[in-house]
Design a protein around this motif. Structure first.
Motif, PDB file in Angstrom:
ATOM      1  N   ASP A 142      13.413   1.784  -3.266  1.00  0.00           N
ATOM      2  CA  ASP A 142      14.738   2.144  -3.765  1.00  0.00           C
ATOM      3  C   ASP A 142      15.879   1.514  -2.982  1.00  0.00           C
ATOM      4  O   ASP A 142      17.046   1.715  -3.318  1.00  0.00           O
ATOM      5  N   GLY A 143      15.549   0.814  -1.902  1.00  0.00           N
ATOM      6  CA  GLY A 143      16.599   0.195  -1.099  1.00  0.00           C
ATOM      7  C   GLY A 143      17.380   1.185  -0.252  1.00  0.00           C
ATOM      8  O   GLY A 143      18.498   0.892   0.169  1.00  0.00           O
TER       9      GLY A 143
ATOM     10  N   THR B  66       0.806  -1.228   0.000  1.00  0.00           N
ATOM     11  CA  THR B  66       0.000   0.000   0.000  1.00  0.00           C
ATOM     12  C   THR B  66       0.836   1.274   0.000  1.00  0.00           C
ATOM     13  O   THR B  66       0.336   2.323  -0.409  1.00  0.00           O
ATOM     14  N   ALA B  67       2.083   1.209   0.414  1.00  0.00           N
ATOM     15  CA  ALA B  67       2.914   2.424   0.451  1.00  0.00           C
ATOM     16  C   ALA B  67       2.995   3.112  -0.912  1.00  0.00           C
ATOM     17  O   ALA B  67       2.810   4.337  -0.988  1.00  0.00           O
ATOM     18  N   PRO B  68       3.242   2.394  -2.007  1.00  0.00           N
ATOM     19  CA  PRO B  68       3.286   3.072  -3.310  1.00  0.00           C
ATOM     20  C   PRO B  68       1.949   3.712  -3.692  1.00  0.00           C
ATOM     21  O   PRO B  68       1.926   4.804  -4.268  1.00  0.00           O
TER      22      PRO B  68
ATOM     23  N   LEU C  87       6.213   8.701   5.331  1.00  0.00           N
ATOM     24  CA  LEU C  87       5.825   7.697   4.345  1.00  0.00           C
ATOM     25  C   LEU C  87       6.728   7.756   3.118  1.00  0.00           C
ATOM     26  O   LEU C  87       7.051   6.718   2.537  1.00  0.00           O
ATOM     27  N   THR C  88       7.164   8.939   2.734  1.00  0.00           N
ATOM     28  CA  THR C  88       8.095   9.056   1.616  1.00  0.00           C
ATOM     29  C   THR C  88       9.387   8.306   1.930  1.00  0.00           C
ATOM     30  O   THR C  88       9.921   7.587   1.086  1.00  0.00           O
TER      31      THR C  88
ATOM     32  N   ALA D  42      17.435   7.056   6.054  1.00  0.00           N
ATOM     33  CA  ALA D  42      16.073   7.585   5.985  1.00  0.00           C
ATOM     34  C   ALA D  42      15.678   8.266   7.289  1.00  0.00           C
ATOM     35  O   ALA D  42      15.109   9.361   7.278  1.00  0.00           O
ATOM     36  N   VAL D  43      15.996   7.637   8.411  1.00  0.00           N
ATOM     37  CA  VAL D  43      15.671   8.226   9.717  1.00  0.00           C
ATOM     38  C   VAL D  43      16.413   9.540   9.901  1.00  0.00           C
ATOM     39  O   VAL D  43      15.836  10.544  10.329  1.00  0.00           O
TER      40      VAL D  43
END
Length: 85
Positions: A65-66, A38-40, A56-57, A72-73
């Motif tokens: 994208d790995g 569902t994220a995409p 969420l991005t 990310a954090v």
């Protein structure tokens, strides 16, 4: 069960944070972690309606994208603070 240690989505996140690949995680699971699929779709809606969803991005970038979860954090934590509408 959202937020419990048995949550499938939480399990995926914890395992990604430990360095496993999404493919490894999904290949070993017997149940579906709905958030992965569902994220995409949520990102598509956010772009359509011009809604900013930084967390969420970051999740989508990890899944699609790995992106390293630690990176990310750090990126999310360093975003400028903005008042909520």
């Amino acid at each position: 069960r959202v937020g419990t240690t048995r949550s499938r989505n939480r399990t995926v996140g914890v395992r990604l944070g430990k360095g496993e690949t999404l493919e490894e995680i999904l290949g070993s699971m017997t149940q579906v972690a709905e958030g992965v699929a569902t994220a995409p779709a949520v990102m598509k809606l956010a772009r359509k309606y011009k809604v900013s969803l930084p967390v969420l991005t970051a999740v989508a970038r990890i899944l699609e994208d790995g992106l390293d979860p630690r990176v990310a954090v750090e990126e999310v934590m360093n975003l400028p603070q903005v008042p909520e509408a």
